[in-house]
Each structure stands twice: as C-alpha cells, then as structure tokens.
Motif scaffolding. Structure first.
Motif, PDB file in Angstrom:
ATOM      1  N   LEU A  10       0.770  -1.094  -0.096  1.00 44.84           N
ATOM      2  CA  LEU A  10       0.031  -0.052   0.116  1.00 44.84           C
ATOM      3  C   LEU A  10       0.878   1.341   0.037  1.00 44.84           C
ATOM      4  O   LEU A  10       0.500   2.444  -0.175  1.00 44.84           O
ATOM      5  CB  LEU A  10      -1.156  -0.137   1.309  1.00 44.84           C
ATOM      6  CG  LEU A  10      -2.251  -0.902   1.081  1.00 44.84           C
ATOM      7  CD1 LEU A  10      -2.800  -1.161   2.380  1.00 44.84           C
ATOM      8  CD2 LEU A  10      -3.236  -0.123   0.121  1.00 44.84           C
ATOM      9  N   PHE A  11       2.027   1.291   0.320  1.00 48.47           N
ATOM     10  CA  PHE A  11       3.020   2.277   0.411  1.00 48.47           C
ATOM     11  C   PHE A  11       3.794   2.139  -0.538  1.00 48.47           C
ATOM     12  O   PHE A  11       4.634   1.147  -1.027  1.00 48.47           O
ATOM     13  CB  PHE A  11       3.566   2.432   1.900  1.00 48.47           C
ATOM     14  CG  PHE A  11       2.931   2.646   2.825  1.00 48.47           C
ATOM     15  CD1 PHE A  11       2.510   3.849   3.114  1.00 48.47           C
ATOM     16  CD2 PHE A  11       2.131   1.507   3.642  1.00 48.47           C
ATOM     17  CE1 PHE A  11       1.449   4.020   4.274  1.00 48.47           C
ATOM     18  CE2 PHE A  11       1.128   1.559   4.454  1.00 48.47           C
ATOM     19  CZ  PHE A  11       1.135   3.181   4.940  1.00 48.47           C
ATOM     20  N   ILE A  12       4.163   3.280  -1.427  1.00 42.94           N
ATOM     21  CA  ILE A  12       5.413   3.102  -2.455  1.00 42.94           C
ATOM     22  C   ILE A  12       5.970   4.571  -2.300  1.00 42.94           C
ATOM     23  O   ILE A  12       5.676   5.688  -1.970  1.00 42.94           O
ATOM     24  CB  ILE A  12       4.556   3.064  -3.892  1.00 42.94           C
ATOM     25  CG1 ILE A  12       5.679   2.962  -4.956  1.00 42.94           C
ATOM     26  CG2 ILE A  12       3.591   4.105  -4.121  1.00 42.94           C
ATOM     27  CD1 ILE A  12       5.052   2.463  -6.339  1.00 42.94           C
ATOM     28  N   SER A  13       7.453   4.220  -2.843  1.00 37.64           N
ATOM     29  CA  SER A  13       8.329   5.578  -2.658  1.00 37.64           C
ATOM     30  C   SER A  13       7.844   6.497  -4.013  1.00 37.64           C
ATOM     31  O   SER A  13       7.379   5.923  -4.946  1.00 37.64           O
ATOM     32  CB  SER A  13       9.770   5.067  -2.706  1.00 37.64           C
ATOM     33  OG  SER A  13       9.932   4.696  -4.061  1.00 37.64           O
ATOM     34  N   GLU A  14       8.497   7.613  -3.817  1.00 33.04           N
ATOM     35  CA  GLU A  14       8.152   8.608  -4.872  1.00 33.04           C
ATOM     36  C   GLU A  14       8.838   8.262  -6.149  1.00 33.04           C
ATOM     37  O   GLU A  14       8.389   8.292  -7.362  1.00 33.04           O
ATOM     38  CB  GLU A  14       8.506   9.969  -4.488  1.00 33.04           C
ATOM     39  CG  GLU A  14       8.549  11.084  -5.485  1.00 33.04           C
ATOM     40  CD  GLU A  14       7.281  11.476  -5.708  1.00 33.04           C
ATOM     41  OE1 GLU A  14       6.536  11.580  -7.025  1.00 33.04           O
ATOM     42  OE2 GLU A  14       6.254  11.397  -5.084  1.00 33.04           O
ATOM     43  N   PRO A  15      10.424   7.836  -6.039  1.00 35.26           N
ATOM     44  CA  PRO A  15      11.114   7.284  -7.430  1.00 35.26           C
ATOM     45  C   PRO A  15      10.067   6.226  -7.905  1.00 35.26           C
ATOM     46  O   PRO A  15      10.062   6.232  -9.276  1.00 35.26           O
ATOM     47  CB  PRO A  15      12.435   6.891  -7.039  1.00 35.26           C
ATOM     48  CG  PRO A  15      12.487   7.919  -5.560  1.00 35.26           C
ATOM     49  CD  PRO A  15      11.236   7.898  -5.076  1.00 35.26           C
ATOM     50  N   ASP A  16       9.778   5.229  -7.400  1.00 29.44           N
ATOM     51  CA  ASP A  16       9.108   4.022  -7.777  1.00 29.44           C
ATOM     52  C   ASP A  16       7.889   4.442  -8.398  1.00 29.44           C
ATOM     53  O   ASP A  16       7.299   4.048  -9.485  1.00 29.44           O
ATOM     54  CB  ASP A  16       8.786   3.083  -6.738  1.00 29.44           C
ATOM     55  CG  ASP A  16      10.111   2.108  -6.473  1.00 29.44           C
ATOM     56  OD1 ASP A  16      11.298   2.412  -7.170  1.00 29.44           O
ATOM     57  OD2 ASP A  16       9.985   1.509  -5.483  1.00 29.44           O
ATOM     58  N   TRP A  17       7.151   5.394  -7.802  1.00 28.84           N
ATOM     59  CA  TRP A  17       5.809   5.773  -8.363  1.00 28.84           C
ATOM     60  C   TRP A  17       5.834   6.616  -9.727  1.00 28.84           C
ATOM     61  O   TRP A  17       5.325   6.309 -10.453  1.00 28.84           O
ATOM     62  CB  TRP A  17       5.044   6.635  -7.351  1.00 28.84           C
ATOM     63  CG  TRP A  17       3.821   7.168  -7.804  1.00 28.84           C
ATOM     64  CD1 TRP A  17       3.456   8.485  -8.354  1.00 28.84           C
ATOM     65  CD2 TRP A  17       2.501   6.718  -7.985  1.00 28.84           C
ATOM     66  NE1 TRP A  17       2.122   8.615  -8.641  1.00 28.84           N
ATOM     67  CE2 TRP A  17       1.576   7.305  -8.409  1.00 28.84           C
ATOM     68  CE3 TRP A  17       2.125   5.200  -7.258  1.00 28.84           C
ATOM     69  CZ2 TRP A  17       0.404   6.964  -8.597  1.00 28.84           C
ATOM     70  CZ3 TRP A  17       0.979   4.794  -7.596  1.00 28.84           C
ATOM     71  CH2 TRP A  17      -0.056   5.574  -8.208  1.00 28.84           C
ATOM     72  N   ARG A  23       4.881   1.524 -11.327  1.00 33.60           N
ATOM     73  CA  ARG A  23       3.658   2.129 -10.875  1.00 33.60           C
ATOM     74  C   ARG A  23       2.532   0.996 -11.314  1.00 33.60           C
ATOM     75  O   ARG A  23       1.784   0.707 -10.601  1.00 33.60           O
ATOM     76  CB  ARG A  23       3.066   3.502 -11.220  1.00 33.60           C
ATOM     77  CG  ARG A  23       1.944   3.972 -10.887  1.00 33.60           C
ATOM     78  CD  ARG A  23       1.532   5.030 -11.716  1.00 33.60           C
ATOM     79  NE  ARG A  23       2.537   6.154 -11.717  1.00 33.60           N
ATOM     80  CZ  ARG A  23       2.433   7.240 -12.833  1.00 33.60           C
ATOM     81  NH1 ARG A  23       1.407   7.078 -13.677  1.00 33.60           N
ATOM     82  NH2 ARG A  23       3.200   8.247 -12.527  1.00 33.60           N
ATOM     83  N   ASP A  24       2.776   0.588 -12.446  1.00 33.84           N
ATOM     84  CA  ASP A  24       1.673  -0.289 -13.010  1.00 33.84           C
ATOM     85  C   ASP A  24       1.808  -1.688 -12.363  1.00 33.84           C
ATOM     86  O   ASP A  24       0.797  -2.224 -12.164  1.00 33.84           O
ATOM     87  CB  ASP A  24       1.924  -0.498 -14.655  1.00 33.84           C
ATOM     88  CG  ASP A  24       1.613   0.420 -15.264  1.00 33.84           C
ATOM     89  OD1 ASP A  24       0.884   1.560 -14.776  1.00 33.84           O
ATOM     90  OD2 ASP A  24       1.825   0.795 -16.427  1.00 33.84           O
ATOM     91  N   LEU A  61       2.950  11.871   2.728  1.00 32.91           N
ATOM     92  CA  LEU A  61       1.769  11.060   2.320  1.00 32.91           C
ATOM     93  C   LEU A  61       2.300  10.209   1.027  1.00 32.91           C
ATOM     94  O   LEU A  61       3.308  10.503   0.435  1.00 32.91           O
ATOM     95  CB  LEU A  61       0.893  11.992   1.908  1.00 32.91           C
ATOM     96  CG  LEU A  61       0.048  12.725   2.712  1.00 32.91           C
ATOM     97  CD1 LEU A  61      -0.797  13.849   2.021  1.00 32.91           C
ATOM     98  CD2 LEU A  61      -0.877  11.847   3.627  1.00 32.91           C
ATOM     99  N   PRO A  62       1.831   8.980   0.796  1.00 31.45           N
ATOM    100  CA  PRO A  62       2.093   8.217  -0.319  1.00 31.45           C
ATOM    101  C   PRO A  62       2.090   9.074  -1.580  1.00 31.45           C
ATOM    102  O   PRO A  62       1.101   9.891  -1.570  1.00 31.45           O
ATOM    103  CB  PRO A  62       1.137   7.215  -0.247  1.00 31.45           C
ATOM    104  CG  PRO A  62       0.504   6.926   1.112  1.00 31.45           C
ATOM    105  CD  PRO A  62       0.729   8.468   1.700  1.00 31.45           C
TER     106      PRO A  62
END
Length: 295
Positions: A10-17, A23-24, A61-62
């Motif tokens: 449910l949590f993802i880092s900014e670079p991965d997003w 992201r997909d 925030l995520p």
C-alpha cells in the motif's frame, strides 16, 4: 487465518511511483491480491490505527495521495476493496515493534512505516496467531520469522508472493462442495477455481446427470481429487486425455461411454461420462469398492 500485508503493498516511494513500469506493477499487484481475497472470501487483512494514519494523515503522504487524479482512483479502490478486506486490531497493551528475521527492507518507504508494521506483528504475536504474509510486488519469497523478547510464541507466516497463490488457500472440498443436488453452482464454481489453478481453459461445455449430482452429495473422501481431475479432463482433448498417464481415459465399448481415473489403487475411484452434442455429460462417480461396477 488472517493476513498481514507487506507495507509495500500500500505504500510506495516517490521514485518508484514516477517509474511507469514500477507504478503499474504496484497497482496491478495490489488489485489482484484484493480481488482474490474478496472474491473467494479467503481471509481478512489485519490493520491498525497507526498504519491508517500513515496512509491518510502522515506529513509524508504516499505519492499517489499528492496527485489529484490518482488520488481519486486509488481512494475508490481502498474504500471499495481494501476496507472490505481489512480488520482493525487495537494495541491495548502498548506493544512496541517486534523483530523479524531476515530483515524486512522498507528503507524506501521510511522508518515509521516499518515500525508501524512491526507494531502490528507484535500485536499478532500477543494474540498467539499465525497469519498469511502477503508480500509486495518486488519482495523475493523467503521464509520469515517474527519474534520478541516478551513472548514465547513466534510467527512463521505462510508467505504469499504472487496473487495466484491465494487459490491454494481456498478450501474447495469444504466451501464449494454441494450439500444437495440444488447446489450444483457450488461445484461449478469449484471447477472454475480449479481451471485457474491449472492455468488452463476448458475445451468443452459440460453438464451433469442427476445420478452424478446425487453421487457428489454423498461423497466424503477424495473431494479435491474429484474437482481437480474433472477440471483437468475438461482442459484436454480426446487424444490428450487418452495419453494422460494419471487420467487413463478410456472408452468402454459395451457401455458406449468413457471413464477416467480420479484416484489410484487401492481406492481406484472413477468418473464415467459421454459426449452429447460435443458437450461432456458426466454420468456417474464410482467410489471406493465400486471400481468394477462401471464395467
């Protein structure tokens, strides 16, 4: 048995997003896990107020919360699917983080996220429960141990690495077995789940005789095998079924029907069927001690 979600679900880092592929993968993995859990009513996901605050109220925030379009989409997913699957538990004893072996690397998500997750695991230890551990999309599958200095109970969770693995947690023999001839939809649903487990589609339409349905209702043993090999037969053509070393599918000339094996000796249970307008019609299940009756 309840479930705990790897924080990376449910949590993802900014670079991965910001990475389109990451992201997909993140979104697909989350949605597929929630679909399996909710569609087959397999489990509930343990959750705490602290994790909820990190998701909605944390200063960090995520990243999907910061984009209006994505925020609207994912909030709908969480309220529809995740909230339906989650079960909140309270830290009434002020338990702090437990230990995990091997280390659970969440450095890209922030220390607070990992600490809140380990707080949750300490509550589960205090409850003397084992759980499923649903890994995030990039987490390698391995065995984990959760423990602490204040409890003798330790958790060795059943690890779920891929969403499809939830199918192995469905109790087909119990939850999808018909108790009467009017509950044949249960058996149909069991076959659909087994097709997914086999990762194959049926080649034929199929139907069941009243005799076959009455036989199913009475069955106590070998239910899982009946489901598995009925589904397997439906995914094979006539030539493939005849060559299958387990099914040993054969034509009975005198009876003008076919049969395949469900269990091997000494039980030697079998299912008889025939082709009706290119459709497979299942005729009868011969249980233990009835092997020769079908000849």
């Amino acid at each position: 048995m309840r479930t705990v979600f790897d924080p990376g679900n449910l949590f993802i880092s900014e670079p991965d997003w910001q990475d389109l592929e990451q992201r997909d993968n993140f979104l697909q993995h989350l949605l597929e896990n929630l679909d399996y859990i909710n569609n087959y009513r397999i489990t509930k996901i343990y959750w705490t107020d602290d994790l909820e605050k990190l998701l909605w109220d944390s200063p960090q925030l995520p990243p999907w919360r910061l984009n209006r379009d994505w925020n609207l989409q994912i909030v709908q997913v969480i309220y529809r699917a995740f909230n339906n699957a989650k079960e909140c538990i309270q830290n009434t004893k002020n338990l702090t983080s437990c230990l995990v072996q091997p280390d659970l690397d969440c450095s890209n998500l922030g220390d607070l996220t990992l600490l809140a997750f380990l707080d949750l695991m300490h509550i589960v230890i205090d409850r003397n429960e084992n759980v499923y551990f649903c890994l995030s999309v990039n987490r390698l599958k391995e065995d984990y141990l959760f423990l602490c200095d204040c409890h003798s109970f330790q958790i060795i969770p059943l690890v779920i690495a891929e969403p499809r693995e939830w199918l192995d947690c469905v109790n087909l023999a119990s939850d999808y077995w018909p108790d009467s001839v009017n509950e044949i939809e249960k058996f149909n649903e069991a076959l659909k789940i087994m097709f997914k487990k086999l990762n194959r589609e049926p080649l034929y339409e199929y139907e069941f005789s009243n005799t076959f349905l009455k036989d199913l209702v009475k069955v106590q043993n070998h239910r899982e095998y009946i489901i598995e090999y009925t589904a397997r037969r439906l995914t094979l053509n006539k030539q493939e079924a005849a060559k299958d070393s387990y099914l040993q599918d054969e034509y009975l000339v005198q009876r003008k029907e076919y049969r395949f094996r469900v269990t091997q000796r000494p039980s030697s249970t079998r299912i008889h069927y025939k082709y009706v307008n290119k459709k497979l019609r299942f005729l009868k299940y011969y249980g233990e001690g009835e092997h020769d009756d079908g000849l």
